[in-house]
Design an enzyme around this catalytic site. Structure first.
Site, mmCIF file in Angstrom:
data_model
loop_
_atom_site.group_PDB
_atom_site.id
_atom_site.type_symbol
_atom_site.label_atom_id
_atom_site.label_comp_id
_atom_site.label_asym_id
_atom_site.label_seq_id
_atom_site.Cartn_x
_atom_site.Cartn_y
_atom_site.Cartn_z
ATOM 1 N N HIS A 1 -5.156 -45.180 0.782
ATOM 2 C CA HIS A 1 -6.254 -44.214 0.635
ATOM 3 C C HIS A 1 -7.642 -44.767 0.979
ATOM 4 C CE1 HIS A 1 -6.669 -45.911 -3.504
ATOM 5 N NE2 HIS A 1 -7.909 -45.539 -3.391
ATOM 6 N N GLU B 1 -11.684 -45.614 5.331
ATOM 7 C CA GLU B 1 -13.095 -45.779 4.979
ATOM 8 C C GLU B 1 -13.531 -47.252 4.965
ATOM 9 O OE1 GLU B 1 -16.284 -44.389 1.620
ATOM 10 O OE2 GLU B 1 -14.159 -44.220 1.195
ATOM 11 N N ASP B 2 -12.685 -48.121 4.419
ATOM 12 C CA ASP B 2 -13.126 -49.504 4.171
ATOM 13 C C ASP B 2 -12.773 -50.497 5.268
ATOM 14 O OD1 ASP B 2 -14.081 -48.549 1.865
ATOM 15 O OD2 ASP B 2 -12.647 -49.519 0.524
ATOM 16 N N ASP C 1 -6.730 -42.240 -8.327
ATOM 17 C CA ASP C 1 -7.740 -43.206 -7.868
ATOM 18 C C ASP C 1 -8.889 -43.260 -8.882
ATOM 19 O OD1 ASP C 1 -9.416 -44.774 -6.127
ATOM 20 O OD2 ASP C 1 -10.384 -42.936 -5.460
ATOM 21 N N ASP D 1 -9.158 -33.893 -41.384
ATOM 22 C CA ASP D 1 -8.326 -33.451 -42.511
ATOM 23 C C ASP D 1 -7.179 -32.560 -42.061
ATOM 24 O OD1 ASP D 1 -9.326 -34.859 -44.527
ATOM 25 O OD2 ASP D 1 -10.612 -33.305 -45.361
#
Length: 715
Positions: A75, A79-80, A142, A262
């Site tokens: 995933h 992007e990275d 994620d 309670d």
């Protein structure tokens, strides 16, 4: 433990529900991601690959399909690491590449504190969900792992991520029925935003649990004994109250910590639906049920597919909350839509219904999105769908409709079908005529009465609560306002052209286009619509059309005389023009009164009596007035305020009301203002058809012996 061992550990978990070829595909995705993220580290100092692996493990616990697990591994790759979507498509197939792309796009979404940004991004999320619901499941996993490992992040970023989790992701998980993920996200978000409060509540819960252990065990023992006595299968579990839910009850319901704690909560898991109802009978024979606290979510499931029996009992001097459900219902309660994959290979009616519900919800979101003008309007409509507190009502044929708390018959009508909502004129609740604005109660049967040609009332927007109703009404009103502004604009433009000795039919398309270009609008209709809305002056556009497109000179003075002497001719009004013709509340004009119209920027024309004090005195202001005349066949009613001075005596108010009724008037409001012991003043708001009708009403009231004076009120 090495990464190799970890992925193998995951592979052995997957062996319980996936075949070997699919497990190998997940393994391959892991090695691909490991290579792509080589050298990257997380803030915690761990290798980056530990994150995708943890996300895949969360999804494996939900028993999701192999494509979702592969997408979880990959995933962050697009992007990275700069690997394009096409490369993933080649390696792992189109479906996985689409999922990864969808999750990447959601990851790029920054839910900034600015409301517009947040709203716009929520729209993107909806589109991603509509294409493939698994995108949001991978995103939720994620987010869950990121929330679990939020510690090393800078303070600002922690706050932003936690707020976004509580505002957006936890409600979505809840709406998809994924209770386990939703509550963990809520608790982690709460602990990040309010660490001191979370610690305090957590300590208090532990302390209380220790001191109450004996009572809990005693209640559990009695429940177990009762089930064995009746030979009913059932596992009894204690239910923990979550930190965030305790905090919210203290904050919003103003309950003390001890009031919340309670209540002793248990869940009984059994084998069949039939057993659920038998166990309910057994626990009710053990302790007394509290009236009004029983809910049957098995017969009437929540919108997210949740099913269970809820009852609250009173025993051992405490309240005992019990939920009774089957194993399958327990899975759906915890995993919601994700349970769809868990049971994919088995035939399960409940899952199919659950899937259909989610599909219907996502389809509803898409409908709302199509109608919304902008993302802010969209998120305003959707918020109520993410935070529902349901009421259950029936159609006349017995179909169950689930609506948010506070929903009205108008919301019900739009929930059935947009066309029914648009044409609604009245309703019956439990066979009795009722108001369209009345909030519905669970268990009612609602019937909508429609009429051909009926239109939504703008006043509905003040009481509808569902996104679908609100967006549908606004959509129709926008369309209607456009049609009405065109009609009014055309009438005013024709009248102004008449003053220049021209007709609209004489103006060529080329002339019109020149004026359109000069005024920088998209079309001639837009220009005419602007006149109807009061954004442009009709005589100025008429002058441009006659003089060839750009003559703006002397735009005020040369036309004022024409307006004053009525050379343009008066515009006829019927009193029922709709959204763009309003009657001034200051002078309350009625048919028969001499009237003028003044354009109100963006809202059309406001009609005043020509003697009204609020009309402009200056020349430029007088230039904006339009002379009006009433149509002959007006049947509508108009409000008029009357001031009646009278001698105080028994029954005089009833006499006044009777006199108005005898003259066919309709009283909207009546109020008494005492002057002294002998005389009083009555303020009366009456509906009449016009001046003649008003004169008849006033004559009747004046004939009452006690009445000393009657006058029409104009502010």
């Amino acid at each position: 433990m090495s990464a190799e061992a970890t992925v193998e550990g995951l592979a052995s978990e997957l062996g319980s529900y996936l075949d070997i070829s699919r497990i190998n595909q997940v393994r391959r995705a892991y090695y691909y991601a490991e290579q792509a993220h080589e050298g990257q580290m997380r803030k915690s100092g761990d290798r980056y690959i530990t994150h995708p692996l943890a996300v895949a493990r969360i999804l494996a616990n939900l028993r999701l399909d192999h494509q979702s697990l592969m997408a979880a591994m990959l995933h962050d790759v697009i992007e990275d690491t700069g690997i394009p979507k096409d490369a993933l498509s080649e390696q792992f197939g189109e479906d996985v590449a689409e999922l990864v792309d969808g999750v990447s796009k959601l990851t790029q979404i920054e839910f900034r504190s600015r409301a517009e940004a947040q709203a716009e991004n929520f729209q993107k999320m909806t589109l991603a969900m509509a294409r493939d619901i698994r995108v949001i499941l991978v995103k939720l996993a994620d987010r869950l792992h990121n929330m679990r490992t939020l510690g090393p992040m800078p303070y600002e970023k922690r706050q932003r991520i936690a707020t976004e989790t509580l505002d957006i992701y936890a409600p979505i998980a809840n709406r998809l029925g994924m209770h386990a993920i939703s509550t963990e996200l809520e608790d982690l978000g709460f602990s990040s935003l309010h660490p001191m409060r979370a610690r305090y509540i957590s300590k208090a819960v532990d302390k209380l649990r220790g001191s109450h252990r004996e009572i809990i065990e005693e209640i559990r023992g009695k429940l177990q004994q009762k089930l064995e006595e009746r030979e009913l299968p059932g596992k009894i579990q204690g239910r923990e109250k979550h930190l965030n839910s305790i905090y919210n009850k203290m904050k919003f319901k103003h309950k003390s910590f001890h009031e919340i704690m309670d209540v002793y909560a248990f869940r009984i898991i059994t084998e069949t639906e039939d057993d659920c109802y038998r166990i309910l009978g057994a626990v009710h024979s053990l302790y007394k049920p509290l009236p009004g606290r029983f809910k049957d979510y098995i017969a009437m499931p929540k919108a997210n597919g949740y099913q269970s029996l809820h009852t609250t009992l009173f025993g051992m001097h405490v309240n005992i909350e019990i939920q009774i459900r089957t194993e399958e219902m327990e899975n759906i309660a915890n995993n919601g839509i994700a349970a769809h994959w868990m049971y994919k290979n088995e035939s399960s009616g409940v899952i199919a219904v659950n899937q259909a519900r989610v599909d219907r919800w996502v389809k509803g979101l898409m409908e709302i999105q199509e109608r919304a003008d902008d993302s802010m309007e969209f998120i305003e409509h959707v918020k109520v769908d993410l935070f529902p507190d349901e009421v259950y009502v029936f159609t006349p044929r017995g179909r169950i409709m689930e609506l948010p708390s506070g929903a009205t018959p108008v919301d019900f009508a739009y929930a059935i079908h947009t066309d029914i909502g648009n044409a609604a004129v009245a309703c019956r609740i439990n066979r009795n005529l009722a108001s369209l604005s009345q909030p519905l109660q669970s268990g009612q049967t609602v019937e909508i009465i429609t009429a051909p040609g009926a239109k939504p009332n703008p006043a509905w927007l003040s009481f509808v609560v569902t996104g679908k109703a609100r967006s549908s009404i606004r959509h129709v009103l926008k369309t209607r306002k456009r049609a009405e502004s065109l009609e009014l604009g055309r009438t005013l433009l024709k009248r102004s052209l008449k003053g220049f000795g021209a007709q609209l039919s004489d103006i060529s398309e080329a002339q019109k286009q020149l004026v359109v270009n000069h005024n920088q609008v998209n079309s001639f209709d837009d220009l005419v619509s602007d006149i109807g809305l009061g954004n442009r002056m009709a005589y100025l556009v008429a002058r441009q059309l006659v003089s060839g497109g750009t003559d703006d000179a002397g735009e005020g003075q040369s036309n004022i005389g024409n307006i004053e002497d009525g050379k343009y001719g008066a515009v006829t009004i019927r009193g029922t023009e709709g959204l763009l013709v309003k009657f001034a509340s200051c002078c309350k004009p009625i048919p028969g009164d001499p009237v003028v119209g003044i354009m109100d920027e963006g809202n059309g024309m406001v009609i005043h009596s020509d003697t009204c004090d609020r009309l402009p005195e200056d020349d430029a202001g007088r230039a904006r007035l339009t002379h009006l005349k009433w149509a002959k066949d007006i049947t509508d009613e108009f409000s008029v305020e009357l001031r009646v001075e009278l001698e105080r005596q028994r029954g005089v108010i009833a006499e006044v009301a009777n006199a108005v009724a005898m003259a066919d008037g309709n009283i909207e409001r009546i109020s008494v203002e005492d002057q002294n012991a002998r005389f009083g003043v009555v303020s009366l708001v009456v509906h009449v058809h016009g001046r003649r009708h008003l004169a008849r009403v006033m004559r009747r009231v004046r004939n009452i012996r006690a009445v000393t004076h009657i006058s029409r009120v104009r502010y």
